[in-house]
Scaffold this motif. Sequence first.
Motif, PDB file in Angstrom:
ATOM      1  N   CYS A 134       4.632 -22.260  80.294  1.00  0.00           N
ATOM      2  CA  CYS A 134       3.333 -21.599  80.358  1.00  0.00           C
ATOM      3  C   CYS A 134       3.371 -20.189  79.776  1.00  0.00           C
ATOM      4  O   CYS A 134       4.253 -19.401  80.099  1.00  0.00           O
ATOM      5  N   ALA A 135       2.411 -19.881  78.917  1.00  0.00           N
ATOM      6  CA  ALA A 135       2.303 -18.586  78.238  1.00  0.00           C
ATOM      7  C   ALA A 135       3.566 -18.324  77.416  1.00  0.00           C
ATOM      8  O   ALA A 135       4.087 -19.244  76.782  1.00  0.00           O
ATOM      9  N   THR A 136       4.096 -17.102  77.432  1.00  0.00           N
ATOM     10  CA  THR A 136       5.329 -16.853  76.676  1.00  0.00           C
ATOM     11  C   THR A 136       6.536 -17.459  77.375  1.00  0.00           C
ATOM     12  O   THR A 136       7.601 -17.608  76.782  1.00  0.00           O
ATOM     13  N   GLY A 137       6.365 -17.764  78.685  1.00  0.00           N
ATOM     14  CA  GLY A 137       7.449 -18.356  79.459  1.00  0.00           C
ATOM     15  C   GLY A 137       8.490 -17.364  79.915  1.00  0.00           C
ATOM     16  O   GLY A 137       9.518 -17.748  80.475  1.00  0.00           O
ATOM     17  N   LEU A 138       8.217 -16.082  79.731  1.00  0.00           N
ATOM     18  CA  LEU A 138       9.209 -15.061  80.065  1.00  0.00           C
ATOM     19  C   LEU A 138       8.944 -14.390  81.401  1.00  0.00           C
ATOM     20  O   LEU A 138       9.860 -14.100  82.155  1.00  0.00           O
ATOM     21  N   TYR A 139       7.673 -14.131  81.717  1.00  0.00           N
ATOM     22  CA  TYR A 139       7.371 -13.394  82.959  1.00  0.00           C
ATOM     23  C   TYR A 139       6.085 -13.847  83.640  1.00  0.00           C
ATOM     24  O   TYR A 139       5.781 -13.414  84.748  1.00  0.00           O
ATOM     25  N   GLU A 140       5.304 -14.744  83.010  1.00  0.00           N
ATOM     26  CA  GLU A 140       3.997 -15.082  83.561  1.00  0.00           C
ATOM     27  C   GLU A 140       4.066 -16.110  84.690  1.00  0.00           C
ATOM     28  O   GLU A 140       4.854 -17.043  84.637  1.00  0.00           O
ATOM     29  N   MET A 141       3.194 -15.921  85.662  1.00  0.00           N
ATOM     30  CA  MET A 141       2.926 -16.923  86.701  1.00  0.00           C
ATOM     31  C   MET A 141       1.571 -16.609  87.296  1.00  0.00           C
ATOM     32  O   MET A 141       1.002 -15.559  87.029  1.00  0.00           O
ATOM     33  N   SER A 142       1.042 -17.534  88.078  1.00  0.00           N
ATOM     34  CA  SER A 142      -0.276 -17.382  88.694  1.00  0.00           C
ATOM     35  C   SER A 142      -1.308 -16.985  87.632  1.00  0.00           C
ATOM     36  O   SER A 142      -1.375 -17.614  86.580  1.00  0.00           O
ATOM     37  N   TYR A 143      -2.092 -15.925  87.861  1.00  0.00           N
ATOM     38  CA  TYR A 143      -3.213 -15.618  86.966  1.00  0.00           C
ATOM     39  C   TYR A 143      -2.791 -15.243  85.548  1.00  0.00           C
ATOM     40  O   TYR A 143      -3.587 -15.335  84.614  1.00  0.00           O
ATOM     41  N   MET A 144      -1.548 -14.813  85.356  1.00  0.00           N
ATOM     42  CA  MET A 144      -1.090 -14.508  83.997  1.00  0.00           C
ATOM     43  C   MET A 144      -0.793 -15.778  83.202  1.00  0.00           C
ATOM     44  O   MET A 144      -0.680 -15.743  81.983  1.00  0.00           O
ATOM     45  N   CYS A 145      -0.681 -16.872  83.921  1.00  0.00           N
ATOM     46  CA  CYS A 145      -0.492 -18.184  83.282  1.00  0.00           C
ATOM     47  C   CYS A 145      -1.835 -18.889  83.344  1.00  0.00           C
ATOM     48  O   CYS A 145      -2.136 -19.595  84.293  1.00  0.00           O
ATOM     49  N   ASN A 146      -2.677 -18.654  82.353  1.00  0.00           N
ATOM     50  CA  ASN A 146      -4.029 -19.205  82.419  1.00  0.00           C
ATOM     51  C   ASN A 146      -4.415 -19.909  81.129  1.00  0.00           C
ATOM     52  O   ASN A 146      -3.677 -19.909  80.145  1.00  0.00           O
TER      53      ASN A 146
ATOM     54  N   GLN B  46      -6.465 -19.250  78.865  1.00  0.00           N
ATOM     55  CA  GLN B  46      -6.732 -18.435  77.682  1.00  0.00           C
ATOM     56  C   GLN B  46      -5.458 -18.106  76.900  1.00  0.00           C
ATOM     57  O   GLN B  46      -5.523 -17.649  75.765  1.00  0.00           O
ATOM     58  N   ASN B  47      -4.310 -18.308  77.528  1.00  0.00           N
ATOM     59  CA  ASN B  47      -3.066 -17.946  76.854  1.00  0.00           C
ATOM     60  C   ASN B  47      -2.709 -18.984  75.794  1.00  0.00           C
ATOM     61  O   ASN B  47      -2.554 -20.168  76.092  1.00  0.00           O
ATOM     62  N   LEU B  48      -2.589 -18.539  74.568  1.00  0.00           N
ATOM     63  CA  LEU B  48      -2.404 -19.451  73.440  1.00  0.00           C
ATOM     64  C   LEU B  48      -0.960 -19.900  73.237  1.00  0.00           C
ATOM     65  O   LEU B  48      -0.689 -20.763  72.404  1.00  0.00           O
ATOM     66  N   PHE B  49      -0.027 -19.309  73.997  1.00  0.00           N
ATOM     67  CA  PHE B  49       1.392 -19.593  73.761  1.00  0.00           C
ATOM     68  C   PHE B  49       1.928 -20.783  74.560  1.00  0.00           C
ATOM     69  O   PHE B  49       3.048 -21.211  74.358  1.00  0.00           O
ATOM     70  N   THR B  50       1.132 -21.276  75.507  1.00  0.00           N
ATOM     71  CA  THR B  50       1.605 -22.358  76.375  1.00  0.00           C
ATOM     72  C   THR B  50       2.022 -23.582  75.570  1.00  0.00           C
ATOM     73  O   THR B  50       1.326 -24.000  74.636  1.00  0.00           O
ATOM     74  N   CYS B  51       3.154 -24.163  75.950  1.00  0.00           N
ATOM     75  CA  CYS B  51       3.696 -25.304  75.218  1.00  0.00           C
ATOM     76  C   CYS B  51       2.799 -26.533  75.366  1.00  0.00           C
ATOM     77  O   CYS B  51       2.015 -26.625  76.314  1.00  0.00           O
ATOM     78  N   THR B  52       2.927 -27.457  74.451  1.00  0.00           N
ATOM     79  CA  THR B  52       2.098 -28.663  74.498  1.00  0.00           C
ATOM     80  C   THR B  52       2.713 -29.770  75.348  1.00  0.00           C
ATOM     81  O   THR B  52       1.990 -30.585  75.919  1.00  0.00           O
ATOM     82  N   ASP B  53       4.048 -29.794  75.471  1.00  0.00           N
ATOM     83  CA  ASP B  53       4.734 -30.865  76.209  1.00  0.00           C
ATOM     84  C   ASP B  53       5.664 -30.255  77.254  1.00  0.00           C
ATOM     85  O   ASP B  53       6.790 -29.863  76.948  1.00  0.00           O
ATOM     86  N   ALA B  54       5.184 -30.190  78.494  1.00  0.00           N
ATOM     87  CA  ALA B  54       5.959 -29.556  79.563  1.00  0.00           C
ATOM     88  C   ALA B  54       7.217 -30.334  79.912  1.00  0.00           C
ATOM     89  O   ALA B  54       8.157 -29.773  80.478  1.00  0.00           O
ATOM     90  N   SER B  55       7.268 -31.615  79.551  1.00  0.00           N
ATOM     91  CA  SER B  55       8.444 -32.427  79.908  1.00  0.00           C
ATOM     92  C   SER B  55       9.687 -32.005  79.130  1.00  0.00           C
ATOM     93  O   SER B  55      10.793 -32.432  79.458  1.00  0.00           O
ATOM     94  N   LYS B  56       9.522 -31.170  78.118  1.00  0.00           N
ATOM     95  CA  LYS B  56      10.665 -30.653  77.367  1.00  0.00           C
ATOM     96  C   LYS B  56      11.236 -29.379  77.992  1.00  0.00           C
ATOM     97  O   LYS B  56      12.251 -28.866  77.535  1.00  0.00           O
ATOM     98  N   TYR B  57      10.548 -28.864  79.004  1.00  0.00           N
ATOM     99  CA  TYR B  57      10.921 -27.595  79.625  1.00  0.00           C
ATOM    100  C   TYR B  57      11.392 -27.810  81.063  1.00  0.00           C
ATOM    101  O   TYR B  57      10.785 -28.571  81.815  1.00  0.00           O
ATOM    102  N   VAL B  58      12.443 -27.098  81.451  1.00  0.00           N
ATOM    103  CA  VAL B  58      12.922 -27.133  82.841  1.00  0.00           C
ATOM    104  C   VAL B  58      11.929 -26.413  83.745  1.00  0.00           C
ATOM    105  O   VAL B  58      11.652 -26.852  84.864  1.00  0.00           O
ATOM    106  N   PHE B  59      11.364 -25.305  83.246  1.00  0.00           N
ATOM    107  CA  PHE B  59      10.446 -24.493  84.056  1.00  0.00           C
ATOM    108  C   PHE B  59       9.023 -24.557  83.512  1.00  0.00           C
ATOM    109  O   PHE B  59       8.806 -24.541  82.299  1.00  0.00           O
ATOM    110  N   TRP B  60       8.076 -24.579  84.436  1.00  0.00           N
ATOM    111  CA  TRP B  60       6.661 -24.574  84.070  1.00  0.00           C
ATOM    112  C   TRP B  60       6.156 -23.150  83.854  1.00  0.00           C
ATOM    113  O   TRP B  60       5.643 -22.808  82.802  1.00  0.00           O
ATOM    114  N   ASP B  61       6.281 -22.302  84.894  1.00  0.00           N
ATOM    115  CA  ASP B  61       6.007 -20.881  84.710  1.00  0.00           C
ATOM    116  C   ASP B  61       7.305 -20.129  84.979  1.00  0.00           C
ATOM    117  O   ASP B  61       8.350 -20.755  85.177  1.00  0.00           O
ATOM    118  N   SER B  62       7.257 -18.822  84.998  1.00  0.00           N
ATOM    119  CA  SER B  62       8.515 -18.056  85.036  1.00  0.00           C
ATOM    120  C   SER B  62       9.236 -18.159  86.378  1.00  0.00           C
ATOM    121  O   SER B  62      10.341 -17.653  86.515  1.00  0.00           O
TER     122      SER B  62
END
Length: 362
Positions: free
Chosen positions: A307-319, A321-337
Amino acid sequence: MHSMARMHFPLPSRPFLLLPHLFLLLAATVCGAKVPAIIVFGDSSVDAGNNNAISTFLKSNFRPYGRDFIGGQPTGRFSNGRVPTDFISEAFGLKPTVPAYLDPMYSIKDFATGVCFASAGTGYDNATSNVLNVIPMWKEMEYYKEYQQKLRSYLGDDKANFILSEALYVVSLGTNDFLENYYSSVPGGRRSQFTVRQYEDFLVELAAGQITELHRLGVRKVSLTGLPPMGCLPLERTTNFFGFNECVQEYNNVAVEFNGKLRKAVNRMNRQLPGLRMVLSDPYELFLEIIRKPSSFGFNVAQRACCATGLYEMSYMCNQQNLFTCTDASKYVFWDSFHPTEKTNQILAGYLTKEVLLPAFS
């Protein structure tokens, strides 16, 4: 936030060479309900949406949270989909999701086979829940007492008491006590009062007191969850400037040490409290293996989140409107930071269910 929102078990000799999809199937091994209900206490590792109903900034009831949940709904779970207790419920032959007690969409009829009292951001320590104005553990237990009364009114004393005594109680918290309280810059915080070892002991005492109170209320089957490798959460790695953004080893060492103390407390309480059957579900080693060798489990990325840049965002910073969120979460161990993806939750829950919970409670 996350405590993973943790009976010692041996890891199999070559568990991490198995194909990833085998782990994903573990949680779906339904062979009839071994327990009549799953009842959940804890933090965001297992919160199903209780924070939606309280005044706190720590919420996740908006997209892209829940985008891979049933119906694509953001329920207040801190994930793109389901959390570990949902998979545990399904593995025991119960429903595929455990509803939040404060969700107005549900009633005591829905809660008869499973209910979640967890609140994202909480901890064993009341001071931790105060940091983000969330539900403390004592209040979760008050809601549980209220639930007991409602269940007895709905089903009658005999049937309700059977469910309450035979249900599996999952307790999952602790990470926030360290990361949002002890190691944070909260003025007058616990760090000024305790060394980290003293604070570990303090939390274990609180946990023992809470389990003892639940036992007094008739609880008999408990899974106490240990801490994850919390130094490897993307947020902690991002802020580890001087450690080249590697895992914060001090935090991981504390998690291992704390889990060892919890294990001793579990063994002690099993001896002391009549009829109690409690196990420690320790996700640490498997979770660390997933982070260190993500490709072995079908992941591409472990250092940053989807979610988002994946570096520090969670809750409202992971929304949305953020254009950086990945398209396939199954490739990532973490959803938000701070929180795992649904796929990671499924692997961890499936493994712990197969190795710890089903042997202990089936």
